[in-house]
Design a protein around this motif. Structure first.
Motif, PDB file in Angstrom:
ATOM      1  N   PHE A  22       0.810  -1.217   0.000  1.00 13.62           N
ATOM      2  CA  PHE A  22       0.000   0.000   0.000  1.00 13.62           C
ATOM      3  C   PHE A  22       0.845   1.270   0.000  1.00 13.62           C
ATOM      4  CE2 PHE A  22       0.411  -1.921   4.202  1.00 13.62           C
ATOM      5  CZ  PHE A  22       1.052  -0.926   4.912  1.00 13.62           C
ATOM      6  N   LEU A  23       2.171   1.152  -0.110  1.00 14.84           N
ATOM      7  CA  LEU A  23       3.050   2.317  -0.109  1.00 14.84           C
ATOM      8  C   LEU A  23       3.605   2.568  -1.512  1.00 14.84           C
ATOM      9  CD1 LEU A  23       4.813   1.732   3.323  1.00 14.84           C
ATOM     10  CD2 LEU A  23       2.990   3.358   2.778  1.00 14.84           C
ATOM     11  N   GLY A  24       4.423   3.598  -1.642  1.00 19.57           N
ATOM     12  CA  GLY A  24       4.837   4.063  -2.963  1.00 19.57           C
ATOM     13  C   GLY A  24       5.860   3.206  -3.663  1.00 19.57           C
ATOM     14  N   THR A  25       6.710   2.514  -2.909  1.00 22.54           N
ATOM     15  CA  THR A  25       7.736   1.682  -3.522  1.00 22.54           C
ATOM     16  C   THR A  25       7.822   0.339  -2.805  1.00 22.54           C
ATOM     17  OG1 THR A  25       9.551   2.409  -2.083  1.00 22.54           O
ATOM     18  CG2 THR A  25       9.139   3.722  -4.080  1.00 22.54           C
TER      19      THR A  25
ATOM     20  N   TYR B  96      13.957  -4.891  -7.962  1.00 24.77           N
ATOM     21  CA  TYR B  96      12.733  -4.108  -8.072  1.00 24.77           C
ATOM     22  C   TYR B  96      12.504  -3.211  -6.841  1.00 24.77           C
ATOM     23  CZ  TYR B  96      11.739  -7.440 -11.796  1.00 24.77           C
ATOM     24  OH  TYR B  96      11.805  -8.201 -12.931  1.00 24.77           O
ATOM     25  N   VAL B  97      13.531  -3.036  -6.028  1.00 22.73           N
ATOM     26  CA  VAL B  97      13.379  -2.394  -4.723  1.00 22.73           C
ATOM     27  C   VAL B  97      12.798  -0.989  -4.813  1.00 22.73           C
ATOM     28  CG1 VAL B  97      15.771  -1.566  -4.707  1.00 22.73           C
ATOM     29  CG2 VAL B  97      14.578  -1.950  -2.538  1.00 22.73           C
ATOM     30  N   ASP B  98      13.076  -0.264  -5.896  1.00 24.06           N
ATOM     31  CA  ASP B  98      12.598   1.114  -6.008  1.00 24.06           C
ATOM     32  C   ASP B  98      11.423   1.256  -6.961  1.00 24.06           C
ATOM     33  OD1 ASP B  98      14.438   2.328  -4.182  1.00 24.06           O
ATOM     34  OD2 ASP B  98      16.013   2.043  -5.679  1.00 24.06           O
ATOM     35  N   ARG B  99      10.838   0.138  -7.359  1.00 28.84           N
ATOM     36  CA  ARG B  99       9.680   0.182  -8.254  1.00 28.84           C
ATOM     37  C   ARG B  99       8.394   0.344  -7.452  1.00 28.84           C
ATOM     38  NH1 ARG B  99      10.587  -2.892 -13.049  1.00 28.84           N
ATOM     39  NH2 ARG B  99       8.337  -2.779 -13.482  1.00 28.84           N
ATOM     40  N   PRO B 100       7.409   1.053  -8.000  1.00 31.47           N
ATOM     41  CA  PRO B 100       6.084   1.073  -7.366  1.00 31.47           C
ATOM     42  C   PRO B 100       5.448  -0.313  -7.474  1.00 31.47           C
ATOM     43  CG  PRO B 100       6.326   2.881  -8.949  1.00 31.47           C
ATOM     44  CD  PRO B 100       7.467   1.931  -9.185  1.00 31.47           C
ATOM     45  N   PRO B 101       4.870  -0.837  -6.413  1.00 28.61           N
ATOM     46  CA  PRO B 101       4.270  -2.176  -6.484  1.00 28.61           C
ATOM     47  C   PRO B 101       3.229  -2.322  -7.576  1.00 28.61           C
ATOM     48  CG  PRO B 101       4.487  -1.501  -4.204  1.00 28.61           C
ATOM     49  CD  PRO B 101       4.840  -0.294  -5.036  1.00 28.61           C
ATOM     50  N   HIS B 102       2.478  -1.247  -7.850  1.00 29.74           N
ATOM     51  CA  HIS B 102       1.409  -1.393  -8.839  1.00 29.74           C
ATOM     52  C   HIS B 102       1.951  -1.486 -10.265  1.00 29.74           C
ATOM     53  CE1 HIS B 102       1.951   3.026  -8.580  1.00 29.74           C
ATOM     54  NE2 HIS B 102       1.597   3.032  -9.844  1.00 29.74           N
ATOM     55  N   HIS B 103       3.271  -1.300 -10.454  1.00 29.18           N
ATOM     56  CA  HIS B 103       3.878  -1.496 -11.769  1.00 29.18           C
ATOM     57  C   HIS B 103       4.352  -2.933 -11.977  1.00 29.18           C
ATOM     58  CE1 HIS B 103       4.962   3.038 -12.448  1.00 29.18           C
ATOM     59  NE2 HIS B 103       3.666   2.810 -12.404  1.00 29.18           N
TER      60      HIS B 103
END
Length: 256
Positions: free
Chosen positions: A99-102, A137-144
Protein backbone atom coordinates in the motif's frame (compact mmCIF):
# COMPACT_ATOMS: atom_id res chain seq x y z
CA UNK A 1 9.92 -33.63 22.27
CA UNK A 2 10.59 -29.93 21.81
CA UNK A 3 7.92 -27.28 22.38
CA UNK A 4 5.82 -26.89 19.20
CA UNK A 5 6.39 -23.62 17.41
CA UNK A 6 2.61 -23.61 16.96
CA UNK A 7 0.44 -25.19 19.66
CA UNK A 8 -3.35 -25.04 19.23
CA UNK A 9 -5.35 -26.84 21.91
CA UNK A 10 -9.10 -27.32 22.05
CA UNK A 11 -9.78 -24.21 19.97
CA UNK A 12 -13.48 -23.46 19.58
CA UNK A 13 -14.97 -20.27 18.19
CA UNK A 14 -18.44 -18.91 17.36
CA UNK A 15 -19.03 -15.62 15.56
CA UNK A 16 -21.35 -12.99 17.06
CA UNK A 17 -24.19 -14.16 14.77
CA UNK A 18 -23.98 -17.57 16.46
CA UNK A 19 -22.24 -19.43 13.65
CA UNK A 20 -19.90 -22.01 15.21
CA UNK A 21 -16.78 -22.07 13.02
CA UNK A 22 -14.40 -24.21 15.10
CA UNK A 23 -15.06 -27.17 17.39
CA UNK A 24 -12.15 -28.08 19.66
CA UNK A 25 -9.32 -27.93 17.12
CA UNK A 26 -5.92 -29.34 18.09
CA UNK A 27 -2.93 -28.57 15.90
CA UNK A 28 0.75 -28.91 16.80
CA UNK A 29 3.47 -27.82 14.36
CA UNK A 30 7.17 -28.12 15.14
CA UNK A 31 10.00 -25.91 13.91
CA UNK A 32 10.92 -26.55 10.29
CA UNK A 33 7.75 -28.44 9.38
CA UNK A 34 5.84 -27.62 6.20
CA UNK A 35 2.15 -28.33 6.68
CA UNK A 36 -0.75 -27.93 4.26
CA UNK A 37 -4.13 -26.96 5.75
CA UNK A 38 -6.79 -28.44 3.50
CA UNK A 39 -10.56 -28.45 3.52
CA UNK A 40 -13.66 -27.39 1.61
CA UNK A 41 -15.01 -23.83 1.65
CA UNK A 42 -16.59 -23.06 5.00
CA UNK A 43 -14.46 -25.61 6.86
CA UNK A 44 -13.05 -23.01 9.27
CA UNK A 45 -9.57 -22.62 7.77
CA UNK A 46 -9.60 -18.82 7.68
CA UNK A 47 -11.06 -18.64 11.18
CA UNK A 48 -8.26 -20.86 12.45
CA UNK A 49 -5.56 -18.81 10.71
CA UNK A 50 -6.96 -15.58 12.15
CA UNK A 51 -6.48 -17.01 15.64
CA UNK A 52 -2.79 -17.65 15.05
CA UNK A 53 -1.78 -14.01 15.37
CA UNK A 54 -4.72 -12.62 17.31
CA UNK A 55 -6.88 -11.21 14.50
CA UNK A 56 -9.60 -13.30 16.14
CA UNK A 57 -9.66 -14.31 19.78
CA UNK A 58 -10.22 -12.49 23.02
CA UNK A 59 -11.95 -9.19 22.39
CA UNK A 60 -12.88 -9.95 18.78
CA UNK A 61 -16.60 -10.11 19.53
CA UNK A 62 -17.10 -13.84 19.20
CA UNK A 63 -17.20 -16.59 21.78
CA UNK A 64 -14.38 -19.07 22.06
CA UNK A 65 -12.49 -21.56 24.14
CA UNK A 66 -9.14 -23.27 24.05
CA UNK A 67 -5.67 -21.79 23.56
CA UNK A 68 -3.07 -20.89 20.95
CA UNK A 69 0.64 -20.46 21.72
CA UNK A 70 3.63 -19.65 19.52
CA UNK A 71 6.92 -21.10 20.85
CA UNK A 72 5.33 -21.17 24.29
CA UNK A 73 4.02 -17.57 24.17
CA UNK A 74 0.23 -17.44 24.54
CA UNK A 75 -1.69 -15.55 21.86
CA UNK A 76 -3.18 -12.95 24.19
CA UNK A 77 -3.75 -9.23 23.92
CA UNK A 78 -0.67 -8.34 25.99
CA UNK A 79 1.55 -10.43 23.67
CA UNK A 80 0.11 -9.43 20.29
CA UNK A 81 3.01 -7.21 19.19
CA UNK A 82 5.49 -10.07 19.61
CA UNK A 83 3.05 -12.71 18.31
CA UNK A 84 2.54 -10.73 15.09
CA UNK A 85 6.28 -10.61 14.60
CA UNK A 86 6.55 -14.38 15.13
CA UNK A 87 3.58 -15.32 12.92
CA UNK A 88 3.66 -13.79 9.45
CA UNK A 89 0.51 -14.14 7.36
CA UNK A 90 0.66 -13.67 3.59
CA UNK A 91 -2.90 -12.96 2.47
CA UNK A 92 -4.43 -14.31 -0.72
CA UNK A 93 -4.52 -10.89 -2.42
CA UNK A 94 -1.06 -9.24 -2.40
CA UNK A 95 -2.67 -5.83 -2.75
CA UNK A 96 -3.95 -6.23 0.81
CA UNK A 97 -0.31 -5.96 1.95
CA UNK A 98 1.20 -3.54 -0.55
CA UNK A 99 0.00 0.00 0.00
CA UNK A 100 3.05 2.32 -0.11
CA UNK A 101 4.84 4.06 -2.96
CA UNK A 102 7.74 1.68 -3.52
CA UNK A 103 8.67 -1.94 -2.90
CA UNK A 104 11.36 -0.71 -0.48
CA UNK A 105 8.84 1.19 1.62
CA UNK A 106 6.43 -1.74 1.79
CA UNK A 107 9.10 -4.25 2.85
CA UNK A 108 10.58 -1.79 5.37
CA UNK A 109 7.21 -0.95 6.94
CA UNK A 110 7.06 -3.77 9.51
CA UNK A 111 10.66 -3.63 10.78
CA UNK A 112 10.51 0.18 10.89
CA UNK A 113 7.43 -0.06 13.12
CA UNK A 114 9.51 -2.17 15.49
CA UNK A 115 12.10 0.60 15.68
CA UNK A 116 14.66 -0.55 13.11
CA UNK A 117 16.43 2.29 11.30
CA UNK A 118 19.31 3.16 9.00
CA UNK A 119 21.73 0.58 7.60
CA UNK A 120 20.20 -2.26 9.63
CA UNK A 121 16.78 -1.58 8.08
CA UNK A 122 18.28 -1.36 4.58
CA UNK A 123 19.99 -4.73 5.08
CA UNK A 124 16.78 -6.32 6.33
CA UNK A 125 14.91 -5.09 3.24
CA UNK A 126 17.64 -6.28 0.88
CA UNK A 127 17.81 -9.72 2.51
CA UNK A 128 14.03 -10.22 2.39
CA UNK A 129 13.82 -9.22 -1.27
CA UNK A 130 16.80 -11.41 -2.16
CA UNK A 131 15.01 -14.43 -0.69
CA UNK A 132 12.12 -13.94 -3.13
CA UNK A 133 14.25 -12.91 -6.11
CA UNK A 134 12.94 -9.33 -6.20
CA UNK A 135 16.03 -7.34 -5.20
CA UNK A 136 16.27 -5.46 -8.49
CA UNK A 137 12.73 -4.11 -8.07
CA UNK A 138 13.38 -2.39 -4.72
CA UNK A 139 12.60 1.11 -6.01
CA UNK A 140 9.68 0.18 -8.25
CA UNK A 141 6.08 1.07 -7.37
CA UNK A 142 4.27 -2.18 -6.48
CA UNK A 143 1.41 -1.39 -8.84
CA UNK A 144 3.88 -1.50 -11.77
CA UNK A 145 4.69 -5.15 -11.04
CA UNK A 146 2.96 -8.25 -12.36
CA UNK A 147 0.58 -10.13 -10.08
CA UNK A 148 3.15 -12.88 -9.47
CA UNK A 149 5.83 -10.30 -8.65
CA UNK A 150 3.50 -8.54 -6.22
CA UNK A 151 2.83 -11.84 -4.47
CA UNK A 152 6.58 -12.37 -4.04
CA UNK A 153 6.97 -8.87 -2.62
CA UNK A 154 4.08 -9.59 -0.24
CA UNK A 155 6.02 -12.63 0.98
CA UNK A 156 9.09 -10.39 1.42
CA UNK A 157 7.13 -7.93 3.59
CA UNK A 158 6.49 -10.82 5.98
CA UNK A 159 9.99 -12.30 5.77
CA UNK A 160 11.40 -8.89 6.72
CA UNK A 161 9.89 -9.42 10.17
CA UNK A 162 11.92 -12.64 10.54
CA UNK A 163 8.88 -14.71 11.58
CA UNK A 164 9.04 -18.13 13.16
CA UNK A 165 5.98 -19.27 11.20
CA UNK A 166 5.05 -18.25 7.67
CA UNK A 167 1.32 -18.69 6.97
CA UNK A 168 0.31 -18.57 3.31
CA UNK A 169 -3.33 -18.20 2.26
CA UNK A 170 -3.86 -19.76 -1.19
CA UNK A 171 -0.37 -18.82 -2.43
CA UNK A 172 -0.81 -20.29 -5.92
CA UNK A 173 -4.19 -18.68 -6.71
CA UNK A 174 -4.35 -16.56 -9.88
CA UNK A 175 -0.74 -17.33 -10.81
CA UNK A 176 0.27 -18.39 -14.31
CA UNK A 177 2.21 -21.68 -14.52
CA UNK A 178 5.65 -20.01 -14.60
CA UNK A 179 4.89 -17.77 -11.61
CA UNK A 180 3.45 -20.74 -9.74
CA UNK A 181 6.64 -22.73 -10.29
CA UNK A 182 8.88 -19.78 -9.37
CA UNK A 183 7.01 -19.26 -6.11
CA UNK A 184 7.26 -22.97 -5.29
CA UNK A 185 11.04 -22.82 -5.80
CA UNK A 186 11.22 -19.82 -3.46
CA UNK A 187 9.10 -21.44 -0.76
CA UNK A 188 11.15 -24.64 -0.87
CA UNK A 189 14.28 -22.62 -0.20
CA UNK A 190 13.03 -20.74 2.87
CA UNK A 191 14.33 -21.75 6.27
CA UNK A 192 11.07 -21.18 8.12
CA UNK A 193 8.16 -23.20 9.48
CA UNK A 194 5.41 -23.14 6.87
CA UNK A 195 1.63 -23.47 7.17
CA UNK A 196 -0.05 -23.29 3.78
CA UNK A 197 -3.82 -22.94 3.38
CA UNK A 198 -4.70 -24.14 -0.09
CA UNK A 199 -7.25 -25.73 -2.39
CA UNK A 200 -4.39 -26.49 -4.81
CA UNK A 201 -3.80 -30.13 -3.89
CA UNK A 202 -0.88 -30.74 -6.29
CA UNK A 203 0.84 -27.67 -4.76
CA UNK A 204 0.23 -29.09 -1.30
CA UNK A 205 1.82 -32.40 -2.32
CA UNK A 206 4.77 -30.62 -3.93
CA UNK A 207 5.59 -28.38 -0.96
CA UNK A 208 4.21 -29.90 2.23
CA UNK A 209 5.05 -33.41 3.48
CA UNK A 210 2.23 -33.20 6.05
CA UNK A 211 -1.42 -32.27 5.58
CA UNK A 212 -4.15 -31.42 8.08
CA UNK A 213 -7.75 -31.60 6.83
CA UNK A 214 -10.29 -29.32 8.47
CA UNK A 215 -13.97 -30.01 7.82
CA UNK A 216 -16.99 -28.39 9.47
CA UNK A 217 -14.75 -26.85 12.11
CA UNK A 218 -12.95 -30.02 13.17
CA UNK A 219 -9.69 -31.73 12.26
CA UNK A 220 -10.65 -34.93 10.44
CA UNK A 221 -7.19 -35.99 9.24
CA UNK A 222 -3.55 -35.29 10.06
CA UNK A 223 -1.19 -37.43 8.00
CA UNK A 224 1.43 -37.39 5.26
CA UNK A 225 0.03 -35.40 2.34
CA UNK A 226 0.42 -38.34 -0.02
CA UNK A 227 -1.65 -40.54 2.30
CA UNK A 228 -4.40 -37.91 2.50
CA UNK A 229 -4.59 -37.38 -1.25
CA UNK A 230 -4.71 -41.11 -1.98
CA UNK A 231 -7.43 -41.85 0.60
CA UNK A 232 -10.40 -41.80 -1.74
CA UNK A 233 -13.03 -42.21 0.99
CA UNK A 234 -11.60 -39.34 3.04
CA UNK A 235 -11.35 -37.09 0.00
CA UNK A 236 -14.90 -37.83 -1.09
CA UNK A 237 -16.36 -37.39 2.41
CA UNK A 238 -14.85 -33.92 2.78
CA UNK A 239 -15.35 -32.55 -0.73
CA UNK A 240 -11.70 -32.60 -1.74
CA UNK A 241 -11.12 -33.27 -5.43
CA UNK A 242 -7.89 -33.73 -7.35
CA UNK A 243 -7.55 -31.94 -10.71
CA UNK A 244 -8.51 -34.01 -13.72
CA UNK A 245 -5.61 -36.21 -14.78
CA UNK A 246 -3.55 -35.67 -11.60
CA UNK A 247 -2.65 -38.93 -9.84
CA UNK A 248 -0.46 -38.65 -6.72
CA UNK A 249 0.45 -42.33 -7.08
CA UNK A 250 2.44 -41.52 -10.20
CA UNK A 251 4.49 -38.98 -8.26
CA UNK A 252 4.97 -40.60 -4.87
CA UNK A 253 5.30 -38.87 -1.54
CA UNK A 254 7.73 -36.16 -0.49
CA UNK A 255 10.45 -37.06 1.97
CA UNK A 256 9.33 -36.07 5.48
Amino acid sequence: MTTPVLDVRGLAFAYPDGHQALYGVDLHVHAGERVALLGPNGAGKTTLVHHLNGILGAGSGGQGAGSVAVSGLPVEKKNLREIRRRVGIVFQDPDDQLFLGTVREDVAFGPANLGMRGAALDRRVEEALAKVGMGEYVDRPPHHLSYGQRRRVAVATVLAMEPEILVLDEPSSNLDPASRRELADILRGLDVTLLMVTHDLPYALELCPRAVVLSEGSVVADAPTYDVLTDEALMRAHRLELPWGFDPRRIGSLPG
